[in-house]
Write an enzyme that holds these catalytic residues in place. Sequence first.
Site, PDB file in Angstrom:
ATOM      1  N   ASN A   1      12.179 -17.412   3.466  1.00  0.00           N
ATOM      2  CA  ASN A   1      11.361 -16.718   2.467  1.00  0.00           C
ATOM      3  C   ASN A   1      11.856 -15.122   3.096  1.00  0.00           C
ATOM      4  OD1 ASN A   1      10.104 -14.743   0.851  1.00  0.00           O
ATOM      5  ND2 ASN A   1       8.076 -16.039   1.302  1.00  0.00           N
TER       6      ASN A   1
ATOM      7  N   HIS B   1      16.361  -9.312  -2.393  1.00  0.00           N
ATOM      8  CA  HIS B   1      16.976  -8.476  -3.414  1.00  0.00           C
ATOM      9  C   HIS B   1      17.809  -7.330  -2.940  1.00  0.00           C
ATOM     10  CE1 HIS B   1      13.746 -10.772  -5.042  1.00  0.00           C
ATOM     11  NE2 HIS B   1      12.595  -9.873  -4.271  1.00  0.00           N
TER      12      HIS B   1
ATOM     13  N   ALA C   1      11.597  -9.051   0.738  1.00  0.00           N
ATOM     14  CA  ALA C   1      12.050  -8.055   0.039  1.00  0.00           C
ATOM     15  C   ALA C   1      13.729  -8.085   0.311  1.00  0.00           C
ATOM     16  CB  ALA C   1      11.522  -6.730  -0.032  1.00  0.00           C
TER      17      ALA C   1
ATOM     18  N   PRO D   1      10.414  -9.593   6.045  1.00  0.00           N
ATOM     19  CA  PRO D   1       9.797  -8.445   6.208  1.00  0.00           C
ATOM     20  C   PRO D   1       8.494  -8.521   5.517  1.00  0.00           C
ATOM     21  CG  PRO D   1      11.596  -7.929   4.867  1.00  0.00           C
ATOM     22  CD  PRO D   1      11.882  -9.034   5.544  1.00  0.00           C
ATOM     23  N   ASN D   2       7.416  -8.115   6.091  1.00  0.00           N
ATOM     24  CA  ASN D   2       5.924  -7.838   5.509  1.00  0.00           C
ATOM     25  C   ASN D   2       5.124  -9.251   5.239  1.00  0.00           C
ATOM     26  OD1 ASN D   2       6.199  -4.901   5.342  1.00  0.00           O
ATOM     27  ND2 ASN D   2       7.594  -5.247   3.733  1.00  0.00           N
TER      28      ASN D   2
ATOM     29  N   TYR E   1       0.007 -12.996  -3.772  1.00  0.00           N
ATOM     30  CA  TYR E   1       0.257 -14.051  -2.605  1.00  0.00           C
ATOM     31  C   TYR E   1      -0.600 -14.991  -2.246  1.00  0.00           C
ATOM     32  CZ  TYR E   1       4.061 -10.505  -2.749  1.00  0.00           C
ATOM     33  OH  TYR E   1       5.222  -9.802  -3.084  1.00  0.00           O
TER      34      TYR E   1
ATOM     35  N   ARG F   1      13.110  -7.494  -8.899  1.00  0.00           N
ATOM     36  CA  ARG F   1      12.845  -8.936  -8.037  1.00  0.00           C
ATOM     37  C   ARG F   1      13.697 -10.165  -8.675  1.00  0.00           C
ATOM     38  NH1 ARG F   1       8.726  -7.535  -4.418  1.00  0.00           N
ATOM     39  NH2 ARG F   1       7.349  -5.788  -5.336  1.00  0.00           N
TER      40      ARG F   1
ATOM     41  N   HIS G   1      10.252 -18.474  -2.414  1.00  0.00           N
ATOM     42  CA  HIS G   1       9.212 -17.573  -2.703  1.00  0.00           C
ATOM     43  C   HIS G   1       7.777 -17.844  -3.432  1.00  0.00           C
ATOM     44  CE1 HIS G   1      12.420 -14.788  -2.302  1.00  0.00           C
ATOM     45  NE2 HIS G   1      13.070 -15.688  -2.871  1.00  0.00           N
ATOM     46  N   ILE G   2       6.870 -17.177  -2.531  1.00  0.00           N
ATOM     47  CA  ILE G   2       5.511 -17.569  -2.770  1.00  0.00           C
ATOM     48  C   ILE G   2       4.979 -17.346  -4.500  1.00  0.00           C
ATOM     49  CG2 ILE G   2       3.206 -17.210  -2.262  1.00  0.00           C
ATOM     50  CD1 ILE G   2       4.238 -16.367   0.644  1.00  0.00           C
TER      51      ILE G   2
ATOM     52  N   ARG H   1       8.037 -11.159 -12.087  1.00  0.00           N
ATOM     53  CA  ARG H   1       7.714  -9.964 -11.842  1.00  0.00           C
ATOM     54  C   ARG H   1       8.738  -8.752 -12.358  1.00  0.00           C
ATOM     55  NH1 ARG H   1       5.833 -10.740  -5.880  1.00  0.00           N
ATOM     56  NH2 ARG H   1       5.163  -8.592  -6.119  1.00  0.00           N
TER      57      ARG H   1
ATOM     58  N   ARG I   1      -3.568  -8.366   2.006  1.00  0.00           N
ATOM     59  CA  ARG I   1      -3.559  -7.571   0.875  1.00  0.00           C
ATOM     60  C   ARG I   1      -2.910  -8.416  -0.328  1.00  0.00           C
ATOM     61  NH1 ARG I   1      -0.470  -3.194   2.617  1.00  0.00           N
ATOM     62  NH2 ARG I   1      -0.789  -3.742   4.726  1.00  0.00           N
TER      63      ARG I   1
ATOM     64  N   GLU J   1      15.851 -21.490  -0.302  1.00  0.00           N
ATOM     65  CA  GLU J   1      15.323 -20.213  -0.592  1.00  0.00           C
ATOM     66  C   GLU J   1      13.833 -20.358  -1.066  1.00  0.00           C
ATOM     67  OE1 GLU J   1      17.505 -17.739  -3.134  1.00  0.00           O
ATOM     68  OE2 GLU J   1      15.973 -16.357  -3.461  1.00  0.00           O
TER      69      GLU J   1
HETATM   70  O1  CA2 Z   1       6.934 -13.950  -3.444  1.00  0.00           O
HETATM   71  C1  CA2 Z   1       7.674 -14.167  -2.178  1.00  0.00           C
HETATM   72  O2  CA2 Z   1       7.393 -14.887  -1.359  1.00  0.00           O
HETATM   73  C2  CA2 Z   1       8.387 -12.753  -1.693  1.00  0.00           C
HETATM   74  O3  CA2 Z   1       9.414 -13.215  -1.126  1.00  0.00           O
HETATM   75  C3  CA2 Z   1       7.349 -11.738  -1.118  1.00  0.00           C
HETATM   76  C4  CA2 Z   1       7.989 -10.464  -0.824  1.00  0.00           C
HETATM   77  C5  CA2 Z   1       8.508  -9.828  -2.116  1.00  0.00           C
HETATM   78  O4  CA2 Z   1       9.252  -8.578  -1.575  1.00  0.00           O
HETATM   79  C6  CA2 Z   1       9.627 -10.663  -2.853  1.00  0.00           C
HETATM   80  O5  CA2 Z   1      10.056 -10.124  -3.804  1.00  0.00           O
HETATM   81  C7  CA2 Z   1       8.876 -12.004  -3.228  1.00  0.00           C
HETATM   82  C8  CA2 Z   1       7.069  -9.575  -0.208  1.00  0.00           C
HETATM   83  C9  CA2 Z   1       6.395 -10.047   1.103  1.00  0.00           C
HETATM   84  C10 CA2 Z   1       5.248  -9.190   1.581  1.00  0.00           C
HETATM   85  O6  CA2 Z   1       4.058  -9.710   1.140  1.00  0.00           O
HETATM   86  C11 CA2 Z   1       2.877  -9.098   1.422  1.00  0.00           C
HETATM   87  C12 CA2 Z   1       1.856  -9.878   1.445  1.00  0.00           C
HETATM   88  C13 CA2 Z   1       0.410  -9.342   1.572  1.00  0.00           C
HETATM   89  C14 CA2 Z   1       0.410  -7.698   1.430  1.00  0.00           C
HETATM   90  C15 CA2 Z   1       1.424  -7.040   1.377  1.00  0.00           C
HETATM   91  C16 CA2 Z   1       2.833  -7.740   1.394  1.00  0.00           C
END
Ligand code: CA2
Length: 150
Positions: free
Chosen positions: A79, A85, A82, A10-11, A23, A116, A105-106, A112, A18, A103
């Site tokens: 990846n 978690h 969220a 997701p997302n 990221y 997380r 994560h960027i 953080r 953003r 797995e």
């Molecule tokens: O660091 C990562 O790759 C995460 O998997 C990214 C997730 C976050 O919930 C994990 O804790 C770590 C969030 C992905 C959404 O990314 C966005 C990027 C730009 C704007 C809004 C969200």
Amino acid sequence: MSKILVLNGPNLNLLGTREPAIYGSTTLADVQALCEATGQALGLAVDFRQSNHEGVLVDWIHEAGVAHRAGTLLGIVFNAGAYTHTSLALHDAVKGAGVPMVEVHISNVHAREAVRHHSYLSPAAAGIVVGFGIDGYALAMHGLARRQGA
Ligand code: CA2
């Protein structure tokens, strides 16, 4: 074993729009291009997908298990966003499918918020890559390929 499935949760479709401090400014299309270039260098096809829906990700993991057993899929680079978690369902899907999963994560999730720091996926993972930005996807692909001796 000529393919790697790259799954995004997701997302991640919002990548590059953003939160660039966390990221980076690259988009999911840039991540796809990186994965495809890495696949080419490794001699592996890449199936790159993103979904905001947990059940869709579960279905894709099951599909990957079938392909892995058929000998056409090396494994998954995942990846889960969220859902990492929160999702026992994704943990169970990976375990149930019996497909190797790395797995990714960027961001460095351990640097953080405490929420997380826990991952439902890590106990089901063959390996974990965190905090290397989008390069983590390429590193995970190399790891999967080396693990399988591809
Ligand atoms: O660091 C990562 O790759 C995460 O998997 C990214 C997730 C976050 O919930 C994990 O804790 C770590 C969030 C992905 C959404 O990314 C966005 C990027 C730009 C704007 C809004 C969200």
